[in-house]
Design a protein around this motif. Sequence first.
Motif, PDB file in Angstrom:
ATOM      1  N   LEU A  19      56.592  26.972  61.041  1.00 30.74           N
ATOM      2  CA  LEU A  19      56.707  28.411  60.794  1.00 30.74           C
ATOM      3  C   LEU A  19      57.092  28.694  59.347  1.00 30.74           C
ATOM      4  N   GLY A  20      57.966  27.854  58.793  1.00 25.45           N
ATOM      5  CA  GLY A  20      58.371  28.038  57.410  1.00 25.45           C
ATOM      6  C   GLY A  20      57.222  27.838  56.445  1.00 25.45           C
ATOM      7  N   ALA A  21      56.338  26.883  56.759  1.00 25.97           N
ATOM      8  CA  ALA A  21      55.170  26.644  55.912  1.00 25.97           C
ATOM      9  C   ALA A  21      54.140  27.763  56.054  1.00 25.97           C
ATOM     10  N   LEU A  22      53.972  28.288  57.278  1.00 27.51           N
ATOM     11  CA  LEU A  22      53.014  29.369  57.512  1.00 27.51           C
ATOM     12  C   LEU A  22      53.494  30.684  56.899  1.00 27.51           C
ATOM     13  N   LEU A  23      54.755  31.013  57.128  1.00 26.20           N
ATOM     14  CA  LEU A  23      55.310  32.274  56.612  1.00 26.20           C
ATOM     15  C   LEU A  23      55.809  32.062  55.190  1.00 26.20           C
ATOM     16  N   VAL A 213      50.069  24.605  59.176  1.00 25.64           N
ATOM     17  CA  VAL A 213      50.090  24.450  60.623  1.00 25.64           C
ATOM     18  C   VAL A 213      50.224  22.980  61.015  1.00 25.64           C
ATOM     19  N   GLU A 214      49.924  22.085  60.087  1.00 25.51           N
ATOM     20  CA  GLU A 214      49.959  20.641  60.351  1.00 25.51           C
ATOM     21  C   GLU A 214      51.323  20.025  60.054  1.00 25.51           C
ATOM     22  N   ALA A 215      52.319  20.857  59.690  1.00 23.89           N
ATOM     23  CA  ALA A 215      53.598  20.344  59.212  1.00 23.89           C
ATOM     24  C   ALA A 215      54.271  19.382  60.192  1.00 23.89           C
ATOM     25  N   ALA A 216      54.305  19.730  61.467  1.00 19.61           N
ATOM     26  CA  ALA A 216      54.961  18.862  62.454  1.00 19.61           C
ATOM     27  C   ALA A 216      54.243  17.529  62.572  1.00 19.61           C
ATOM     28  N   ALA A 217      52.901  17.547  62.502  1.00 16.25           N
ATOM     29  CA  ALA A 217      52.127  16.305  62.593  1.00 16.25           C
ATOM     30  C   ALA A 217      52.371  15.418  61.382  1.00 16.25           C
ATOM     31  N   VAL A 218      52.533  16.026  60.220  1.00 15.31           N
ATOM     32  CA  VAL A 218      52.812  15.248  59.011  1.00 15.31           C
ATOM     33  C   VAL A 218      54.135  14.496  59.162  1.00 15.31           C
ATOM     34  N   PHE A 219      55.104  15.114  59.843  1.00 15.60           N
ATOM     35  CA  PHE A 219      56.413  14.501  60.054  1.00 15.60           C
ATOM     36  C   PHE A 219      56.502  13.748  61.383  1.00 15.60           C
ATOM     37  N   SER A 220      55.379  13.309  61.897  1.00 17.24           N
ATOM     38  CA  SER A 220      55.335  12.694  63.227  1.00 17.24           C
ATOM     39  C   SER A 220      56.263  11.491  63.370  1.00 17.24           C
ATOM     40  N   ARG A 221      56.417  10.713  62.316  1.00 19.74           N
ATOM     41  CA  ARG A 221      57.238   9.500  62.442  1.00 19.74           C
ATOM     42  C   ARG A 221      58.722   9.812  62.611  1.00 19.74           C
ATOM     43  N   HIS A 222      59.117  11.064  62.387  1.00 18.19           N
ATOM     44  CA  HIS A 222      60.522  11.439  62.516  1.00 18.19           C
ATOM     45  C   HIS A 222      60.829  12.182  63.810  1.00 18.19           C
ATOM     46  N   ALA A 223      59.811  12.457  64.631  1.00 16.07           N
ATOM     47  CA  ALA A 223      60.017  13.227  65.857  1.00 16.07           C
ATOM     48  C   ALA A 223      60.750  12.395  66.908  1.00 16.07           C
ATOM     49  N   LEU A 302      56.497  18.500  52.847  1.00 18.65           N
ATOM     50  CA  LEU A 302      55.175  18.086  53.305  1.00 18.65           C
ATOM     51  C   LEU A 302      54.486  17.197  52.275  1.00 18.65           C
ATOM     52  N   ALA A 303      54.447  17.649  51.033  1.00 20.60           N
ATOM     53  CA  ALA A 303      53.764  16.906  49.981  1.00 20.60           C
ATOM     54  C   ALA A 303      54.405  15.542  49.765  1.00 20.60           C
ATOM     55  N   THR A 304      55.732  15.499  49.765  1.00 19.22           N
ATOM     56  CA  THR A 304      56.437  14.240  49.551  1.00 19.22           C
ATOM     57  C   THR A 304      56.206  13.275  50.704  1.00 19.22           C
ATOM     58  N   GLU A 305      56.247  13.788  51.923  1.00 21.10           N
ATOM     59  CA  GLU A 305      56.065  12.940  53.099  1.00 21.10           C
ATOM     60  C   GLU A 305      54.673  12.324  53.157  1.00 21.10           C
ATOM     61  N   VAL A 306      53.641  13.140  52.975  1.00 18.24           N
ATOM     62  CA  VAL A 306      52.283  12.623  53.122  1.00 18.24           C
ATOM     63  C   VAL A 306      51.961  11.620  52.020  1.00 18.24           C
ATOM     64  N   LEU A 307      52.498  11.821  50.836  1.00 17.24           N
ATOM     65  CA  LEU A 307      52.265  10.887  49.733  1.00 17.24           C
ATOM     66  C   LEU A 307      52.995   9.571  49.975  1.00 17.24           C
ATOM     67  N   SER A 308      54.230   9.644  50.466  1.00 13.74           N
ATOM     68  CA  SER A 308      55.006   8.425  50.695  1.00 13.74           C
ATOM     69  C   SER A 308      54.452   7.618  51.865  1.00 13.74           C
ATOM     70  N   VAL A 309      53.949   8.300  52.905  1.00 15.43           N
ATOM     71  CA  VAL A 309      53.346   7.592  54.039  1.00 15.43           C
ATOM     72  C   VAL A 309      52.107   6.825  53.585  1.00 15.43           C
ATOM     73  N   ALA A 310      51.267   7.474  52.774  1.00 16.04           N
ATOM     74  CA  ALA A 310      50.069   6.804  52.273  1.00 16.04           C
ATOM     75  C   ALA A 310      50.436   5.586  51.431  1.00 16.04           C
ATOM     76  N   ALA A 311      51.476   5.709  50.617  1.00 15.46           N
ATOM     77  CA  ALA A 311      51.912   4.576  49.800  1.00 15.46           C
ATOM     78  C   ALA A 311      52.496   3.469  50.672  1.00 15.46           C
ATOM     79  N   ASP A 312      53.231   3.846  51.697  1.00 20.61           N
ATOM     80  CA  ASP A 312      53.832   2.870  52.611  1.00 20.61           C
ATOM     81  C   ASP A 312      52.773   2.087  53.375  1.00 20.61           C
ATOM     82  N   ARG A 313      51.603   2.722  53.620  1.00 22.41           N
ATOM     83  CA  ARG A 313      50.519   2.053  54.344  1.00 22.41           C
ATOM     84  C   ARG A 313      49.555   1.329  53.400  1.00 22.41           C
ATOM     85  N   GLY A 314      49.851   1.335  52.102  1.00 24.28           N
ATOM     86  CA  GLY A 314      49.029   0.589  51.163  1.00 24.28           C
ATOM     87  C   GLY A 314      47.904   1.373  50.524  1.00 24.28           C
TER      88      GLY A 314
END
Length: 401
Positions: A19-23, A213-223, A302-314
């Motif tokens: 909601l914070g990302a959408l609004l 709208v994808e924010a929760a999915a981006v943080f999936s590893r923390h759910a 969001l930006a930090t998480e998706v970038l770090s996940v990609a780096a963590d996966r090589g």
Amino acid sequence: MGVTRGAGVPVSTLTALVLGALLNAAVFSLPSRFAEVSGVTGTLVGYAVAGAGTAALVLVFRGLAVRRPDLDGAVYAYARAGFGEYVGTFAVFGYWASVCVGSVTYWLLATATLGTVLPALAGGATPAATAVSSVGVWSCFLLVRNGTGRAAAVNRVVTAVKVVPIVVFLVLAAVSFQPDVFTDNLGGADYTGTMPHQVRSATSVLVFVFLGVEAAAVFSRHARRRTDIGRATVLGFLAGFVLLAAVPILSYGLLSMNRIATLRQPSMGGVLESAVGRWGAAFVGVALVLAVLGAYLAWTLLATEVLSVAADRGGLPRVLCRTNAAGTPTGALLATTVLVQGMLVVTAVSGDAFSAAFDLTSALTLVPFLLVAGFAVRLAVTGAEPARGRLRDGVVGALAA
């Protein structure tokens, strides 16, 4: 990333991220953005088209979170699993860049609003405005650097606070609603063109609106649970859709399209001022500043998480996923902040800073989302999932695409 793996982020925090990302601050610019390109009918059809497509994308994210619990990071992970490492890296770069560029619009709107009382900031793209925005960007960098869990908690509070002024605007707009003005705005204006053109233009605006709208999915590893991802995504989208659609639609009942289209940003303030007086513009201005803080924090996460996940996966250099003592991937955070800072300078010298950032964000977002939807279709077509529900998942993925 600031939250110990296994400890789990509650569904309320995930929903607040969505909601914070959408609004974000863009909601305060929607009246004029739509009035520039479409009348009431074109806007409604545009919301129906974009809303249906986004709802399908929401269902895709919800389904993939459960069917492929081994994949974290959403955009990158799904594009990589479906279409290979190169495409996955391409997708994460496009998504990351779109989030960073979109974040610039928040500061442009905030400083433009402050420019009504501080002429040096007028328009949001003056040297003074860029300097003020830069201070805000690097202050948020320090906040997130000290722990993304703390930043997420701040975002949850700010999200709750900024919903209130939007609801107040909707109530006041509904009370002042003029049916005859609304009717005059139904078909559009001389400058908006044919109805198909209006619908296409309105839909293109909504690409930006539904980013997040994808924010929760981006943080999936923390759910805490994989099912929480889908629940937070659906709840955040539904609440956000209602509020985001009501703002421009009710505005059409207060002023003519011509007047709305020429309002200075944030145009929501001008609309409310026409109904209740000058205090309405000031009220929206204060609300926008709160929205900037919450939305920028959400999008930085969001930006930090998706970038770090990609780096963590090589998929990207490992330096981007190295963390500090607070658990924050400082490399990804620094790269994000530097790009935002660079885009602040670029937009400051453009002809229309806000529109430039707005349109570029929309363009960058489309391909990563298309790849996510394509991955869902591929899973259904190739039979790489249980037969039960395969047809349904394939249809939903195709609609999202």
